[in-house]
Motif scaffolding. Structure first.
Motif, PDB file in Angstrom:
ATOM      1  N   TYR A 291      52.760  57.713  18.486  1.00 45.71           N
ATOM      2  CA  TYR A 291      51.588  57.824  19.351  1.00 45.71           C
ATOM      3  C   TYR A 291      50.349  58.207  18.553  1.00 45.71           C
ATOM      4  N   VAL A 345      54.818  63.446  25.534  1.00 44.42           N
ATOM      5  CA  VAL A 345      53.524  62.783  25.482  1.00 44.42           C
ATOM      6  C   VAL A 345      53.065  62.512  26.901  1.00 44.42           C
ATOM      7  N   ARG A 346      51.840  62.887  27.198  1.00 42.32           N
ATOM      8  CA  ARG A 346      51.369  62.785  28.567  1.00 42.32           C
ATOM      9  C   ARG A 346      50.051  62.044  28.642  1.00 42.32           C
ATOM     10  N   THR A 347      49.905  61.262  29.681  1.00 42.36           N
ATOM     11  CA  THR A 347      48.578  60.730  29.994  1.00 42.36           C
ATOM     12  C   THR A 347      48.188  61.333  31.329  1.00 42.36           C
ATOM     13  N   THR A 627      69.769  62.528  29.542  1.00 40.89           N
ATOM     14  CA  THR A 627      68.942  61.866  28.520  1.00 40.89           C
ATOM     15  C   THR A 627      67.999  62.787  27.747  1.00 40.89           C
TER      16      THR A 627
ATOM     17  N   ASP B  74      66.856  56.166  29.470  1.00 45.59           N
ATOM     18  CA  ASP B  74      66.261  56.744  30.663  1.00 45.59           C
ATOM     19  C   ASP B  74      65.225  55.750  31.182  1.00 45.59           C
ATOM     20  N   HIS B  76      62.551  55.503  34.277  1.00 42.88           N
ATOM     21  CA  HIS B  76      61.954  56.210  35.411  1.00 42.88           C
ATOM     22  C   HIS B  76      60.593  55.608  35.728  1.00 42.88           C
ATOM     23  N   HIS B  77      60.127  55.856  36.958  1.00 44.01           N
ATOM     24  CA  HIS B  77      58.892  55.201  37.381  1.00 44.01           C
ATOM     25  C   HIS B  77      57.669  55.852  36.745  1.00 44.01           C
ATOM     26  N   ASP B  80      52.603  57.164  38.811  1.00 46.12           N
ATOM     27  CA  ASP B  80      51.467  58.086  38.697  1.00 46.12           C
ATOM     28  C   ASP B  80      50.784  57.993  37.331  1.00 46.12           C
ATOM     29  N   HIS B  81      51.178  56.996  36.525  1.00 48.73           N
ATOM     30  CA  HIS B  81      50.580  56.787  35.187  1.00 48.73           C
ATOM     31  C   HIS B  81      50.676  58.045  34.322  1.00 48.73           C
ATOM     32  N   HIS B  82      51.802  58.750  34.395  1.00 51.29           N
ATOM     33  CA  HIS B  82      51.873  60.022  33.673  1.00 51.29           C
ATOM     34  C   HIS B  82      52.172  59.870  32.190  1.00 51.29           C
ATOM     35  N   THR B  83      52.591  58.696  31.815  1.00 51.33           N
ATOM     36  CA  THR B  83      52.925  58.552  30.399  1.00 51.33           C
ATOM     37  C   THR B  83      52.643  57.121  29.932  1.00 51.33           C
ATOM     38  N   HIS B  84      52.760  56.886  28.656  1.00 53.00           N
ATOM     39  CA  HIS B  84      52.609  55.526  28.143  1.00 53.00           C
ATOM     40  C   HIS B  84      53.547  55.338  26.971  1.00 53.00           C
ATOM     41  N   ASP B  85      53.763  54.099  26.576  1.00 50.25           N
ATOM     42  CA  ASP B  85      54.786  53.872  25.547  1.00 50.25           C
ATOM     43  C   ASP B  85      54.204  53.957  24.140  1.00 50.25           C
ATOM     44  N   LYS B  96      47.933  53.286  41.253  1.00 50.91           N
ATOM     45  CA  LYS B  96      48.832  54.432  41.435  1.00 50.91           C
ATOM     46  C   LYS B  96      49.401  54.409  42.844  1.00 50.91           C
ATOM     47  N   ILE B 104      66.176  55.477  39.380  1.00 53.17           N
ATOM     48  CA  ILE B 104      66.399  56.531  38.386  1.00 53.17           C
ATOM     49  C   ILE B 104      67.645  56.150  37.616  1.00 53.17           C
ATOM     50  N   MET B 106      69.787  57.153  34.275  1.00 56.50           N
ATOM     51  CA  MET B 106      69.961  58.062  33.130  1.00 56.50           C
ATOM     52  C   MET B 106      71.386  57.931  32.637  1.00 56.50           C
ATOM     53  N   HIS B 136      58.966  53.173  33.103  1.00 57.67           N
ATOM     54  CA  HIS B 136      58.930  53.616  31.716  1.00 57.67           C
ATOM     55  C   HIS B 136      60.379  53.677  31.253  1.00 57.67           C
TER      56      HIS B 136
END
Lengths: 789, 159
Positions: A291, A345-347, A627, B74, B76-77, B80-85, B96, B104, B106, B136
């Motif tokens: 990242y 890592v958070r957005t 996980t 894993d 997961h949805h 809410d745009h909480h993360t990115h790759d 959103k 889900i 896992m 994600h």
């Protein structure tokens, strides 16, 4: 009123006595003009008679005839003064204020000569930190200030919080003691710092080594013992205002303290407020794993914070009794780096870059309320010390509610709440049993009650009770040879409370069916611990050299999170699991300290060898839970060796050079990480400093320029999940001066400090943000003023 | 003589420190495993769209200098745009929204043998009753020492 009447009566009784003899007694007190503290051992000469001032700065010259005299007051550290006076029966107490000599300033100074001698004679290796050192080296947090002492380092969490580390051991292996009571803070997480107002501290003693004998559990690696502040001089009123401004994190700070004393009663109070913005790092992007986080204006987003502290104390000093009750409150709110607090890592939609002063999610709020009472009194040959304390800690951790695994999106940001009550009682009796022996016996009691809240779970609710009793004997063979030996026993129990998830998890049963279960994270469990600690030491003074040898066994009771954690640490993005079978940590250590001091040169070496039978650490395993990698509290044998080297010399009259180096080697000798070091091991490092004392220029009095050059080697000894950290070199400059702005007032002290002069990008291996590849703070110019009144 | 004793003590300390710091030959594993989907069979690639009701084989390649231990997947949805790759490719995210019945997934697997190279495979059936939208997907792998490597991919589930 009663005191005044008594005082007047007392005054008359003395003067009558003096008058009847037809000769007089000249009485006075000598104070340090800057600190208003009494000066001990000042030489008073008047005509043919001379005397030295006592510990309280007082002197008296008896049987003086009525006439005019010249009194001269001198002390090696102060500028001498002469006073002319007419001795008569109407004489008042003479008050003399001495200015500190410019050449006597040292970075680390012991207070008074007898104190130095006392420390030399003590078999325990104690580092004494004076108010002057604290003032001249003050950084943003107490531990950052103290990290200039060889062997002491810190785990920084951004610019406003830090944890103590002594010789590479940190967290709860260092006991922080204030006014005789163990300070409860920082055990609720890697990102939880000490909650102490450093402006309220005048004097600290640091013990680098196991000190469970007197301090109990937690003092396994050392002690930061914040001493009670000095009692103000009789019939005095004084105070100071400290102002601070910094460029790197746009910090503004103000602290104001007052202290007053009548004859017996004294009061002190202090208010401190600090507000700071995000701190700047010398990079515009952070690379973490794959990242890249772009930083706006070099700001490490959302690391702003604020702190408001207040304290008040009232005390009584009487014949053979001293008692002081202190109320203090520390309140702080600190933001955490928004893109990756810990490892995840958070957005976010939060517009972190709109202001560098706002504190958005994630952040924590802490409040620490404390009442302590310190009472000491003497009965015959016995000196009794009673310290009682109550502490109430609150910590709220807030982060953006995000679903994880089977946990749905929580309704609010309150991830974890901790509430803890701690009650402490320490009783100590010191007495001379037979000649040459000083026996000290003591009892320590502590009760803790911890409650939790919020949607995240990490540490269970618990009650904890510990009791410890100790005795040690100090033996003076002759004035140059002293022994110390002591023994202690501790008993403790921890009672953890059950905890169940607030949401159901999906369990696939063996028969193919599916059930939805509120999983149990912590059990109702009662655990008992008992442990023996012991210590023996010798101190030998030979001319200008002091030799000390200590052998000790210390212990630490496992903490509730080490025993009973069972949950996802979202901040660190890992699953943490406690172990109810952990034994108390036991550590054996041999310490040596050799110091050689001459007038222009001093050198010291303090090596140590240390062995832990069962060092507790959070071990990253190879396994997963839903996980997430499982980190499990584990014990292993640990061998450590290291030491510090320090040297000081006065090259020219005004130029002083200091050098120090510290090194610790640690190695696990058993367990899953056999062969590896232990987490957060500081690298080999050296600190060189030069102080040049200028002559007074205009209204600048005693200006002093200090250059500090720190060299840290690379830390290649790592343990998962750490990264190798490159070495670095760092230059800090500061100018300390007094400003005599107003003729009759006490001088204003000013300090201008430039940290990281070259704006070097470097990583500190023991910093909290190191794991996510965040470099340390960039160049910082700070100006501080101390205005006494 | 006095001086000699002093230097002798200093020397002794120096020797003891130096002698203890020498390694006695235990090989420490200081290398993390690696994980990638950037090869021909790697799945899913960034921005892949998965169709409800279909079954997919998720594949990633992992390596280690000594011995791989466990791996996990894993899904997961990301409504809410909480993360990115970390694939370096920006996928267009939908609006959103609130999750109703998100997927889900896992799974953890421990390897029985000490491989140094291994291809992770998971067969994932996308149920028909789950919420469509941004998801994600993250893989992780540990080696026997406890080092971990992770990689993550933004994907979509569509009708």
């Amino acid at each position: 009123m009663l005191h005044k009447v008594l005082g007047v009566l007392l005054f008359f009784s003395f003067t009558t006595l003096a008058f009847s003899q037809n000769s007089f007694t000249v009485k006075g007190v000598v104070y340090n003009a800057a600190t208003l503290q009494p000066i001990e051992n000042a030489l008073i000469t008047m005509g043919n008679s001379s005397t030295n001032t006592s510990i309280s700065g007082t002197f008296s010259i008896k049987e003086v005839e009525s006439m005019r005299y010249t009194l001269s007051i001198s002390h090696q550290k102060y500028t001498s003064k002469t006073v002319t006076l007419k001795v008569s029966f109407k004489m008042n107490l003479i008050e003399v204020y001495l200015e500190e000599k410019t050449t006597a300033l040292e970075e680390v100074k012991v207070t008074g000569k007898s104190k130095q001698r006392e420390l030399q004679e003590s078999a325990v290796v104690v580092q004494d930190i004076s108010q002057e050192f604290l003032e001249n080296n003050r950084e943003n947090t107490l531990m950052q200030t103290l990290s200039k002492i060889p062997g002491v380092s810190t785990i920084n969490i951004g610019s406003g919080q830090s944890k103590p580390v002594i010789r590479g051991l940190g967290f709860n292996r260092v006991a922080v003691v204030q006014n005789g009571i163990k300070h409860e803070a920082q055990q609720w997480g890697n990102d939880h710092g000490l909650e102490i107002d450093q402006y309220n501290i005048e004097h600290i003693q640091i013990i680098k080594g196991p000190a469970s004998l007197v301090y109990g559990s937690d003092a396994i690696a050392g002690v930061v013992d914040i001493q009670p502040n000095k009692i103000p001089a009789p019939h005095s009123f004084g105070g100071e205002v400290n102002l601070l401004a910094e460029t790197n994190n746009d910090l503004l700070g103000v602290s104001a303290g007052v202290k007053a004393r009548k004859e017996n009663w004294f009061y002190r109070s202090r208010l401190t407020y600090r507000d700071y913005a995000d701190y700047k790092v010398p990079t515009d992007k952070i690379n973490y794993e794959n990242y890249i986080f772009h930083l706006h204006d070099n700001n490490l987003r959302n690391t702003a914070g604020r702190e408001a502290d207040a304290s008040f104390s009232v005390g009584y000093l009487g014949d053979g009794i001293k008692s002081e009750t202190t109320f203090s409150n520390v309140n702080a709110k600190n933001g955490f780096f928004a893109n990756a607090h810990g490892l995840e890592v958070r957005t976010s939609d939060i517009d972190y870059d709109s202001s560098n002063r706002d504190i958005d999610l994630p952040f924590h709020k802490v409040n620490h309320f404390k009442i302590t009472n310190n009472t000491s009194f003497s009965i015959k040959d016995h000196d009794f010390y009673v310290d009682a304390g109550y502490q109430y800690n609150v910590r709220e951790e807030h982060s953006e509610p995000v679903p994880h695994g089977y946990m749905p999106t929580p309704s609010d940001s309150q991830e974890r709440v901790f509430n803890k009550n701690t009650y402490t009682l320490n009783v100590k009796d010191s007495f001379k049993s037979i000649s040459q022996h000083t026996m000290v016996m003591g009892l320590n009691l502590e009760y803790q009650n911890n409650n939790i809240g919020g949607w995240g779970f990490l540490i269970p609710e618990y009650n904890r009770f510990t009791v410890g009793a100790f005795a040690f004997d100090e033996i003076e063979i002759n004035s140059n040879l002293h022994f110390l030996a002591g023994l202690r026993y501790d008993y403790g129990f921890v009672d953890t409370k059950a905890y169940f998830d607030w949401y159901p998890s999906t369990i696939n049963n063996e028969d193919g069916s599916t059930s939805y279960v509120h999983l149990q994270r912590a059990q109702d469990k009662e655990l008992n611990f008992g442990n023996i600690s012991a210590s023996a030491g010798v101190s030998y003074i030979h001319n200008n050299s002091t030799f000390k040898l200590n052998i000790g066994k210390s212990f630490r009771m496992p903490l509730a999170n080490e025993l009973a954690s069972d949950g996802v640490n979202y901040h660190m993005y890992r699953y943490e699991r406690g172990n109810l079978n952990l034994d108390p940590e036991e550590s054996y250590q041999i310490d040596l300290d050799i110091a050689h001091t001459t007038k222009s040169f001093s050198v010291g070496l303090s090596p140590f060898v240390n062995f832990f039978e069962n060092f507790i650490y959070l071990n990253p395993t190879s396994n997963y839970y839903e996980t997430l990698q499982i980190y499990e509290y584990t014990q292993s044998e640990v061998f450590r060796v290291g030491g510090e080297l320090r040297a000081q010399t006065t090259v020219l009259e005004n130029l002083q050079l200091n050098a120090s180096a510290e090194y610790v080697y640690s190695r696990q000798n058993s367990g899953p990480k056999k062969g590896f070091t232990i987490p957060f091991s500081p690298p080999l490092s050296g600190l060189f400093s030069a102080n040049y004392q200028f002559k007074n220029i205009l209204f600048f009095k005693q200006p002093k320029l200090i250059a500090e050059y720190k060299i840290a080697a690379a830390q290649e000894e790592i343990v998962p999940p750490e990264e190798v950290t490159e070495g670095y070199q760092l230059l800090n400059m500061s100018l300390v001066t007094e400003l005599a702005l107003f003729k009759n007032n006490l001088p204003v002290k000013m300090r201008i400090k430039l940290n990281n002069v070259a704006n070097t990008k470097y990583y500190d291996h023991t910093s909290f943000y190191r794991l996510i590849d965040v470099p340390e703070a960039g160049r910082n110019l700070s100006v501080s003023l101390t205005l006494p009144f | 003589m006095k001086l000699k004793i002093k230097y002798f003590v200093l020397l002794l300390c120096a020797i003891s420190i130096l002698s203890c710091s020498s390694d006695d030959g235990i090989e420490k594993d200081e290398e993390k495993p690696t994980i990638t989907i950037n090869y021909e069979d790697g799945f899913p690639q960034a921005c892949t769209e998965l169709v409800k009701g279909e079954t997919y084989t998720f594949k990633a390649l992992v390596t280690d200098n000594q011995a791989l231990a466990s791996y996990s997947l894993d899904v997961h949805h990301n409504f809410d745009h909480h993360t990115h790759d970390d694939q370096g490719e920006e996928c267009e995210l939908e609006e959103k929204k609130e999750a109703v019945n998100p997927l889900i997934y896992m799974e953890n697997v421990s390897l029985e043998e000490a491989y140094t190279t291994y291809e992770i495979t998971f067969t994932v059936e996308i149920p028909t009753d789950i919420d469509a939208g941004d998801y994600h997907c993250s893989y992780s792998v540990t080696d026997e020492t406890g080092w971990q490597a992770r990689t993550s991919i933004d994907i979509k589930i569509i009708e």
